[in-house]
Design an enzyme around this catalytic site. Structure first.
Site, short mmCIF file in Angstrom:
data_model
loop_
_atom_site.label_atom_id
_atom_site.label_comp_id
_atom_site.label_asym_id
_atom_site.label_seq_id
_atom_site.Cartn_x
_atom_site.Cartn_y
_atom_site.Cartn_z
CG HIS A 94 -1.87 0.94 1.36
ND1 HIS A 94 -1.66 2.28 1.93
CD2 HIS A 94 -3.00 1.01 0.99
CE1 HIS A 94 -2.62 2.98 2.01
NE2 HIS A 94 -3.63 2.29 1.52
CG ASP A 130 0.76 -2.46 6.18
OD1 ASP A 130 -0.41 -2.54 7.08
OD2 ASP A 130 0.58 -1.70 5.04
CD GLN A 164 -6.88 -4.51 4.18
OE1 GLN A 164 -7.76 -5.33 4.50
NE2 GLN A 164 -7.02 -3.15 3.67
CE LYS A 185 -7.33 -0.43 6.23
NZ LYS A 185 -7.91 0.13 5.02
CB CYS A 232 -3.72 3.32 -1.40
SG CYS A 232 -5.08 4.57 -1.01
#
Ligand code: 7TS
Length: 408
Positions: A121, A198, A201, A224, A365
């Protein structure tokens, strides 16, 4: 599959959009919030609102307790050793920037290597480009292969250059690919690099254990994972955080201040300057309770079954091409980016919206990743614990109608 009664926990899911029941498939952008989280937010403002770490009065102590309790829950949720390893930021983006602006600016120098990947991202590309400009470091990207996985052989070659930091997305927000975090981390450590993951997700969708993965840093966002907006998390190993300089300066992050110089507060407060987002942090604690009650393993199973069902059906839509793995559901998350041969992704999103179905279109993104695969934009459906097979059926029927419209 999870009991669809779960949907009753989320007031927004009973909305009608354009005269049709809402089908919310934009969970990778942000998730919906259960009543328990909304109630906690209201309860905080009605019964506990005050600034934290500042007063000895009843409300200040209550607010402080709620804020700190939230951190303890988050630490337990990802199996961190202590709440001292949990720093609250605004979002995953700020968490990644925190590492870039502290470790990046203080420990990296000209010619040092940072390894990232081609499936990041923008929030895990731009901060390193900024540090590159300041410190003249090198940034290399592990290639994504045609099967939408990382090229681990190329990664091993890059590791021979002794990088200072390896940073990678755990689950891609476009391809859905879940990267082998433990193995990537093990190899990075063997080469002497720090590891930043990261988890924007992955943390919302599967059981994450930072001790097992052994990463040095993990970034993710509350919004999220059924929690409020405005709260992000940076997990960092205590011994590394102790060594880093603060990110921002101001109230609460100090121990002693003179006009000339200052000393820093203990962890995690050293990294939280100024009044934090107390209310949302308290409600984030309730979010963790909610997810744990349902169970992360059951959420993961639910999404896997749903994405497998969706992929099978989507593959049969005329002219639909999936951007990402379309078979190995055990190594992919619950989001499916796709293109339709006969319609622009924005038109697809707009026509689905007319039927009450929310999907996202654009480059999500991840523009370099799209460009690498010669796509300008895609549509994306992304699922969460409250989505059902019936909703997938509605999307498939709507996509068939889009194909009919554009193809005839
Ligand atoms: N990393 C990944 C993998 C993401 O998917 C996102 C947000 C971020 C970082 C940044 O999260 P934030 O909370 O700081 O904004 N991804 C998306 C998306 O796919 N659509 O909208 C936001």
């Amino acid at each position: 599959m999870l009991d669809p009664k779960i949907r009753d926990d989320f007031p927004i899911l009973s909305l009608e959009v354009n005269g049709k029941p809402l089908v919310y498939f934009d969970n990778a952008a942000t998730s919906q919030k259960p009543q328990a989280v909304i109630d906690k937010l209201v309860e905080y403002y009605e019964t506990s609102n005050a600034n934290i770490h500042r007063g000895i009065h009843y409300l200040s102590e209550k607010a402080t307790e709620g804020y700190e309790e939230s951190k303890k829950k988050v630490a337990r949720f990802i199996n961190a050793k202590s709440y001292k390893e949990i720093i609250y930021t605004r979002n995953a983006t700020e968490s990644i920037n925190l590492v870039a602006y502290t470790l990046g600016l203080s420990s990296l120098s000209k010619g040092d290597l940072v390894i990232s990947t081609e499936m990041e991202h923008h929030s895990n590309i731009i901060p390193w480009q900024i540090i590159k400009k300041h410190k003249k470091i090198d940034v290399e990207f592990v290639p994504v292969r045609d099967d939408y996985t990382l090229d681990i052989d190329e990664y091993k070659k890059l590791l021979q250059r002794k990088p200072k930091l390896v940073t990678f997305v755990h689950a891609s927000n476009v391809l859905g690919t879940i990267n082998p975090a433990k193995e990537i981390t093990r190899l990075a450590h063997k080469a002497g690099a720090f590891v930043l993951i990261d988890g924007a997700q992955s943390v919302p969708h599967m059981k994450i254990d930072v001790e097992d993965i052994d990463c040095d840093f993990l970034a993710f966002s509350s919004h999220k994972m059924c929690g409020p907006t405005g709260i992000g998390v940076l997990y960092g190993k205590q011994e590394i955080l102790e060594e880093l300089d603060p990110f921002m300066g101001g109230g609460d992050m100090i121990n002693h201040v003179t006009y000339e110089e200052s000393t820093w507060n203990k962890l995690p407060w050293k990294f939280e300057a100024g009044t934090p987002n107390i209310a949302d942090a308290v409600a984030f604690g309730a979010t963790v309770d909610y997810l744990e009650k349902i169970g992360m393993r059951d959420i993961e199973k639910h999404e896997r079954e749903l994405v497998s069902y969706a992929l099978d059906k989507m593959k049969k839509v005329k002219g639909l091409e999936i951007f990402g793995q379309d078979d190995r559901v055990e190594s992919r998350g619950g989001m499916v980016a796709f293109t339709l041969k006969y319609a622009h992704p924005h038109d697809v999103a707009q026509l689905l919206d007319e039927e009450g179905i929310a999907v996202r279109s654009g480059h999500h993104c991840a523009q370099p990743l799209h460009e690498k695969f010669k796509k300008s934009t895609t549509s994306r459906a992304s699922f969460y614990l409250y989505n059902t097979k019936e909703e997938v059926d509605k999307m498939i029927a709507a996509l068939d109608r889009v194909v009919e419209l554009f193809h005839s």
